[in-house]
Design an enzyme around this catalytic site. Structure first.
Site, PDB file in Angstrom:
ATOM      1  N   GLU A  90       0.801  -1.213   0.000  1.00  0.00           N
ATOM      2  CA  GLU A  90       0.000   0.000   0.000  1.00  0.00           C
ATOM      3  C   GLU A  90       0.831   1.259   0.000  1.00  0.00           C
ATOM      4  OE1 GLU A  90      -3.997  -1.728   2.067  1.00  0.00           O
ATOM      5  OE2 GLU A  90      -2.878  -0.171   3.084  1.00  0.00           O
ATOM      6  N   CYS A 103       3.386   8.064   2.031  1.00  0.00           N
ATOM      7  CA  CYS A 103       3.964   6.980   2.831  1.00  0.00           C
ATOM      8  C   CYS A 103       4.141   5.782   1.904  1.00  0.00           C
ATOM      9  CB  CYS A 103       3.012   6.674   3.984  1.00  0.00           C
ATOM     10  SG  CYS A 103       3.593   5.363   5.040  1.00  0.00           S
ATOM     11  N   CYS A 110       7.295  -8.271   5.798  1.00  0.00           N
ATOM     12  CA  CYS A 110       8.530  -7.879   6.478  1.00  0.00           C
ATOM     13  C   CYS A 110       9.002  -9.042   7.329  1.00  0.00           C
ATOM     14  CB  CYS A 110       8.293  -6.657   7.370  1.00  0.00           C
ATOM     15  SG  CYS A 110       9.781  -6.094   8.229  1.00  0.00           S
ATOM     16  N   CYS A 114       8.008  -7.468  14.259  1.00  0.00           N
ATOM     17  CA  CYS A 114       7.748  -6.692  15.471  1.00  0.00           C
ATOM     18  C   CYS A 114       6.375  -7.085  16.018  1.00  0.00           C
ATOM     19  CB  CYS A 114       7.809  -5.200  15.176  1.00  0.00           C
ATOM     20  SG  CYS A 114       9.449  -4.707  14.595  1.00  0.00           S
ATOM     21  N   CYS A 117       3.027  -5.153  14.933  1.00  0.00           N
ATOM     22  CA  CYS A 117       2.923  -4.682  13.544  1.00  0.00           C
ATOM     23  C   CYS A 117       2.222  -5.710  12.661  1.00  0.00           C
ATOM     24  CB  CYS A 117       4.322  -4.400  12.995  1.00  0.00           C
ATOM     25  SG  CYS A 117       4.321  -3.960  11.246  1.00  0.00           S
ATOM     26  N   CYS A 345      -0.583   3.726  10.363  1.00  0.00           N
ATOM     27  CA  CYS A 345       0.668   2.953  10.467  1.00  0.00           C
ATOM     28  C   CYS A 345       0.414   1.527  10.909  1.00  0.00           C
ATOM     29  CB  CYS A 345       1.569   3.513  11.555  1.00  0.00           C
ATOM     30  SG  CYS A 345       1.951   5.187  11.408  1.00  0.00           S
TER      31      CYS A 345
HETATM   32  N1  SAH Z   1      10.110  -1.097   8.979  1.00  0.00           N
HETATM   33  C1  SAH Z   1      10.261   0.292   9.226  1.00  0.00           C
HETATM   34  C2  SAH Z   1       9.288   1.160   8.457  1.00  0.00           C
HETATM   35  C3  SAH Z   1       7.867   0.690   8.337  1.00  0.00           C
HETATM   36  S1  SAH Z   1       6.912   0.660   9.805  1.00  0.00           S
HETATM   37  C4  SAH Z   1      10.201   0.573  10.703  1.00  0.00           C
HETATM   38  O1  SAH Z   1       9.855  -0.320  11.474  1.00  0.00           O
HETATM   39  O2  SAH Z   1      10.524   1.694  11.087  1.00  0.00           O
HETATM   40  C5  SAH Z   1       6.498   2.375  10.037  1.00  0.00           C
HETATM   41  C6  SAH Z   1       6.174   2.747  11.483  1.00  0.00           C
HETATM   42  O3  SAH Z   1       4.892   2.218  11.874  1.00  0.00           O
HETATM   43  C7  SAH Z   1       7.176   2.198  12.479  1.00  0.00           C
HETATM   44  O4  SAH Z   1       7.538   3.155  13.428  1.00  0.00           O
HETATM   45  C8  SAH Z   1       6.386   1.081  13.104  1.00  0.00           C
HETATM   46  O5  SAH Z   1       6.923   0.743  14.335  1.00  0.00           O
HETATM   47  C9  SAH Z   1       5.016   1.665  13.166  1.00  0.00           C
HETATM   48  N2  SAH Z   1       3.963   0.665  13.416  1.00  0.00           N
HETATM   49  C10 SAH Z   1       3.944  -0.610  13.052  1.00  0.00           C
HETATM   50  N3  SAH Z   1       2.806  -1.217  13.466  1.00  0.00           N
HETATM   51  C11 SAH Z   1       2.082  -0.283  14.098  1.00  0.00           C
HETATM   52  C12 SAH Z   1       0.807  -0.278  14.733  1.00  0.00           C
HETATM   53  N4  SAH Z   1       0.046  -1.368  14.753  1.00  0.00           N
HETATM   54  N5  SAH Z   1       0.379   0.877  15.283  1.00  0.00           N
HETATM   55  C13 SAH Z   1       1.141   1.994  15.210  1.00  0.00           C
HETATM   56  N6  SAH Z   1       2.343   2.050  14.621  1.00  0.00           N
HETATM   57  C14 SAH Z   1       2.822   0.928  14.072  1.00  0.00           C
HETATM   58 FE1  SF4 Z   2       8.873  -4.680   9.802  1.00  0.00          FE
HETATM   59 FE2  SF4 Z   2       6.659  -3.777  10.942  1.00  0.00          FE
HETATM   60 FE3  SF4 Z   2       8.861  -4.106  12.401  1.00  0.00          FE
HETATM   61 FE4  SF4 Z   2       8.739  -2.110  10.588  1.00  0.00          FE
HETATM   62  S1  SF4 Z   2       7.482  -2.314  12.441  1.00  0.00           S
HETATM   63  S2  SF4 Z   2      10.437  -3.568  10.941  1.00  0.00           S
HETATM   64  S3  SF4 Z   2       7.498  -3.111   9.001  1.00  0.00           S
HETATM   65  S4  SF4 Z   2       7.702  -5.747  11.375  1.00  0.00           S
END
Ligand code: SAH
Ligand code: SF4
Length: 367
Positions: A90, A103, A110, A114, A117, A345
């Protein structure tokens, strides 16, 4: 067919040289593609007809296919792009008064998993190509600029809606380094989008060696997904911390700042109720970052199906901000945008995958 969106300026020049064409031809084509938003070689009127015919036989200008498009009540736009084999990524456009931020995604899925996420929960599918990354900017400008007066010529200065780019969509940009850097170079190149380095932000969960490479090869604004003030908690929330713990990450931030276009890094911190949002966590953070010029951006957690966390309430988020502010750390609370179209996000492209692989797996597991 060679997709010309896969080349940054240098690579395009080299490709033109291989085909017996002078460097200024590459520059002309670059300007047509990115400044004029042109994808039809026939329209590139200052190229020799023979060159246009040659390009038509050997090259194309192709962005990913849009599967779905949505507009939220606050004007946020989202495009779901087909990247093949049942996968989608997206792109989200967030209009604000003085800027338009896109964005952009860099990977389908990925690998870093995390805990909070939804992209991470899908697992890793594949890296996006340079064409697929820069194609998101091309497409958004094309769609959003439809009503704008036509630039007419490849020499015209593009006046595009996308003024800022953040690599905060799906995926970890620094684990798709080469394609990401070529796309960044196109965002910055004066013959392409010509954005200032300060208006282009890479967000990373902390891939330390690649942060050093980015600093040396293509420094842009940097955001770090921090999310925890100590290694024990961060190991759990952001597993890559087990490989590159906080001490190394903080040192890498300092090294990055030696060459960065901005004199601070942004720490992103997703607020998870009862997990990382206490006043004691804020105090620990102040200690952790005391040698790193930084700002904090507190992100309200965006829930997704089966997420094991909840969003902290606003009072808790504000208290957390106040503790950081009292230590002179500029701290903002991210506005939730595009909530009604799941464009916030960490929610990106969850649904398509949900409906296919992940839900299927879950169903199988529960049977
Ligand atoms: N992989 C990179 C960039 C993509 S994620 C990173 O982790 O920085 C972009 C941002 O969205 C990151 O700060 C991530 O931690 C945040 N994010 C991921 N899942 C989320 C969620 N469920 N609610 C709010 N922020 C989230
Ligand atoms: Fe990957 Fe999501 Fe962690 Fe960013 S926040 S590194 S997209 S798993």
């Amino acid at each position: 067919m060679q997709n010309l969106l896969d080349f940054d300026a240098q690579q395009l020049t080299a490709w033109f040289a291989e085909h017996g064409e002078k460097p200024f031809r590459a520059k002309q084509v670059l300007r047509w593609i990115y400044k004029a938003g042109e994808s039809d070689f026939d329209a590139m009127s200052d190229l020799a007809i023979s060159l246009r015919e040659k390009l038509k036989l050997t090259a194309c200008i192709k962005t990913p296919t849009v599967m779905r498009e949505e507009t939220a009540s606050d004007g946020t736009r989202k495009w779901l792009l087909d990247v093949g084999t049942g996968n989608a990524v997206e792109t989200v456009y967030i209009p604000e008064e003085d800027r338009g931020t896109l964005c952009v995604s860099t990977q389908a899925g990925c690998a870093l998993d995390c805990a909070f996420c939804s992209t991470g929960k899908q697992g890793f599918n594949r890296n996006l190509s340079t064409a697929e990354i820069i194609g998101q900017v091309w497409w958004a400008n094309h769609e959003l600029g439809k009503n704008a007066p036509s630039t007419g010529s490849g020499q015209a200065q593009g006046n595009w809606p996308v003024t800022n780019v953040v690599l905060m969509g799906m995926g970890e940009p620094l684990l798709n380094f080469d394609s990401t850097v070529s796309a960044l170079r196109l965002m910055l190149d004066d013959n392409a989008y010509g954005l200032s380095r300060r208006r282009v932000t890479v967000s990373t969960s902390g891939v330390v060696p690649a942060m050093d490479r980015l600093r040396d090869e293509c420094p842009v604004a940097l955001a770090i997904s921090l999310h925890a003030p100590n290694d024990a908690l961060r190991n759990e929330l952001v597993p890559i911390n087990q490989k590159y713990p906080l001490k190394e990450l903080m040192a890498a931030c300092q090294r990055y700042l030696e060459k960065a276009p901005r004199d601070f890094v942004t720490f992103e911190y997703v607020m998870l109720a009862g997990v990382n949002d206490g006043v004691q966590h804020a105090r620990e953070l102040i200690n952790l970052v005391h040698d790193v010029p930084c700002k904090f951006n507190l992100i309200p957690f965006n829930p997704f199906p089966q997420a094991p966390y909840q969003r902290s309430d606003m009072e808790t988020v504000k208290r957390f901000r106040d503790v950081l502010m009292q230590a002179d750390i500029v701290t903002t609370i991210r506005k939730v945008r595009g909530d009604d179209i799941a464009a916030a996000c960490g929610q990106l492209a969850g649904q398509v995958q949900d409906k296919t692989k992940r839900t299927h797996r879950l169903q199988e597991a529960s049977q």
